[in-house]
Motif scaffolding. Structure first.
Motif, PDB file in Angstrom:
ATOM      1  N   ASP A  68      23.546  -4.990  10.170  1.00  0.00           N
ATOM      2  CA  ASP A  68      22.712  -5.203   8.990  1.00  0.00           C
ATOM      3  C   ASP A  68      23.517  -5.435   7.716  1.00  0.00           C
ATOM      4  O   ASP A  68      22.941  -5.695   6.662  1.00  0.00           O
ATOM      5  N   ARG A  69      24.826  -5.356   7.818  1.00  0.00           N
ATOM      6  CA  ARG A  69      25.649  -5.513   6.621  1.00  0.00           C
ATOM      7  C   ARG A  69      25.575  -6.953   6.118  1.00  0.00           C
ATOM      8  O   ARG A  69      25.496  -7.897   6.898  1.00  0.00           O
ATOM      9  N   SER A  70      25.629  -7.115   4.809  1.00  0.00           N
ATOM     10  CA  SER A  70      25.515  -8.455   4.223  1.00  0.00           C
ATOM     11  C   SER A  70      26.834  -9.209   4.205  1.00  0.00           C
ATOM     12  O   SER A  70      26.854 -10.421   4.039  1.00  0.00           O
ATOM     13  N   SER A  71      27.957  -8.499   4.389  1.00  0.00           N
ATOM     14  CA  SER A  71      29.255  -9.156   4.311  1.00  0.00           C
ATOM     15  C   SER A  71      30.208  -8.539   5.318  1.00  0.00           C
ATOM     16  O   SER A  71      30.150  -7.336   5.602  1.00  0.00           O
ATOM     17  N   LEU A  72      31.090  -9.375   5.866  1.00  0.00           N
ATOM     18  CA  LEU A  72      32.119  -8.904   6.787  1.00  0.00           C
ATOM     19  C   LEU A  72      33.470  -8.833   6.101  1.00  0.00           C
ATOM     20  O   LEU A  72      34.485  -8.586   6.747  1.00  0.00           O
ATOM     21  N   GLN A  73      33.518  -9.034   4.808  1.00  0.00           N
ATOM     22  CA  GLN A  73      34.791  -9.174   4.109  1.00  0.00           C
ATOM     23  C   GLN A  73      35.203  -7.884   3.408  1.00  0.00           C
ATOM     24  O   GLN A  73      34.401  -7.238   2.725  1.00  0.00           O
ATOM     25  N   LEU A  74      36.464  -7.508   3.606  1.00  0.00           N
ATOM     26  CA  LEU A  74      37.083  -6.380   2.916  1.00  0.00           C
ATOM     27  C   LEU A  74      36.230  -5.111   2.996  1.00  0.00           C
ATOM     28  O   LEU A  74      35.951  -4.470   1.993  1.00  0.00           O
ATOM     29  N   PHE A 112      35.531   2.794   9.617  1.00  0.00           N
ATOM     30  CA  PHE A 112      35.692   1.451  10.163  1.00  0.00           C
ATOM     31  C   PHE A 112      36.245   0.513   9.098  1.00  0.00           C
ATOM     32  O   PHE A 112      36.079   0.722   7.901  1.00  0.00           O
ATOM     33  N   LEU A 113      36.939  -0.524   9.574  1.00  0.00           N
ATOM     34  CA  LEU A 113      37.532  -1.545   8.715  1.00  0.00           C
ATOM     35  C   LEU A 113      37.185  -2.912   9.267  1.00  0.00           C
ATOM     36  O   LEU A 113      37.094  -3.103  10.487  1.00  0.00           O
ATOM     37  N   SER A 114      37.022  -3.881   8.378  1.00  0.00           N
ATOM     38  CA  SER A 114      36.787  -5.255   8.817  1.00  0.00           C
ATOM     39  C   SER A 114      38.111  -5.897   9.211  1.00  0.00           C
ATOM     40  O   SER A 114      39.189  -5.492   8.759  1.00  0.00           O
ATOM     41  N   ARG A 115      38.031  -6.906  10.053  1.00  0.00           N
ATOM     42  CA  ARG A 115      39.244  -7.537  10.577  1.00  0.00           C
ATOM     43  C   ARG A 115      40.072  -8.182   9.473  1.00  0.00           C
ATOM     44  O   ARG A 115      41.307  -8.135   9.496  1.00  0.00           O
ATOM     45  N   ASP A 116      39.411  -8.797   8.478  1.00  0.00           N
ATOM     46  CA  ASP A 116      40.176  -9.460   7.428  1.00  0.00           C
ATOM     47  C   ASP A 116      40.967  -8.449   6.605  1.00  0.00           C
ATOM     48  O   ASP A 116      42.081  -8.732   6.152  1.00  0.00           O
ATOM     49  N   LEU A 117      40.421  -7.240   6.433  1.00  0.00           N
ATOM     50  CA  LEU A 117      41.137  -6.208   5.695  1.00  0.00           C
ATOM     51  C   LEU A 117      42.378  -5.768   6.466  1.00  0.00           C
ATOM     52  O   LEU A 117      43.455  -5.571   5.878  1.00  0.00           O
ATOM     53  N   ILE A 118      42.245  -5.642   7.780  1.00  0.00           N
ATOM     54  CA  ILE A 118      43.403  -5.283   8.598  1.00  0.00           C
ATOM     55  C   ILE A 118      44.459  -6.375   8.540  1.00  0.00           C
ATOM     56  O   ILE A 118      45.665  -6.101   8.509  1.00  0.00           O
TER      57      ILE A 118
END
Length: 227
Positions: A68-74, A112-118
């Protein structure tokens, strides 16, 4: 020696890494987690979830919430109001205290962390990875803080979500929100993990009419009315 279930999971799904010659100790866990983050970049995914061994991860609720999150970034989230305690800062030099207390972090029971942040974390200068403080959850927050500095993000906007009423609860807390508590921490024995799991899957908003809280504590499983 590994259990048959462990070896079966590893052989069927190739989702467990067995690392030899790794010495355990207070300062090692943070680098194990960092190694896991870097290794994860070999795969395509949206979020990396880290939990402790004594944490019940409520996957249906977690997946629903992440979807349900609006963004996958950072994205870096969990229960994120941690700050270094005095028991640690008292042992540091004054300049280290100023530097190391300048960010908050998500508690290690579940985050949890998004892939782009990693990806951004993996591109930091190597000197950033060398710290005088060992707690793994603080260390991950430190790395996120360094990414925010590098990208020019306002570091006073502390760590995305830090709502105490969601994401993670400790055993003994009185209430857990349906679909809002994704990790239940400090379940110290396998039986407590099993009991808490059976409690959660046996209760739902539908089976507890007009009630939106569930509760597990030392074998007792109930649901509460909304106040």
């Amino acid at each position: 020696e590994y259990s048959p279930e462990f070896l079966e999971e590893a052989s069927q799904h190739d989702d467990i890494y067995i690392v030899d010659y790794l010495f355990e100790g207070p300062g090692v866990l943070k680098y194990k987690v960092m190694w896991g983050m870097f290794r994860s970049l070999l795969f395509n995914y949206s979020y990396l979830v880290k939990v402790d061994m004594d944490t019940l991860e409520i996957l249906p609720d977690l997946i629903r919430g992440l979807s349900d999150r609006s963004s996958l970034q950072l994205v870096y989230s969990g229960t994120c109001y941690g700050i270094l305690p005095a028991s640690i800062t008292n042992k540091l030099k004054p300049d280290q205290v100023v530097n190391y207390r300048n960010h908050r972090y998500c508690f290690g029971g579940g985050y949890f962390l998004s892939r782009d942040l990693i990806q951004h974390i993996s591109e930091l200068e190597s000197s950033v990875y060398e710290t005088a403080v060992d707690p793994e959850d603080w260390f991950v927050g430190w790395l996120v803080y360094q990414v925010k500095r590098k990208l020019g993000i306002n570091t006073n906007e502390v760590q995305l979500e830090k709502n105490r009423d969601r994401f993670m609860k400790n055993e003994g807390f009185s209430r857990y929100n349906f679909y809002g508590t994704w990790f239940l921490h400090f379940l110290r024995t396998p039986q407590k993990l099993i009991d808490a799991f059976n409690c959660r899957i046996g209760l739902s908003v539908e089976t507890c009419p007009h009630k939106v809280y569930w509760h597990y504590d030392n074998g007792t499983c109930t649901c509460y009315r909304k106040q």
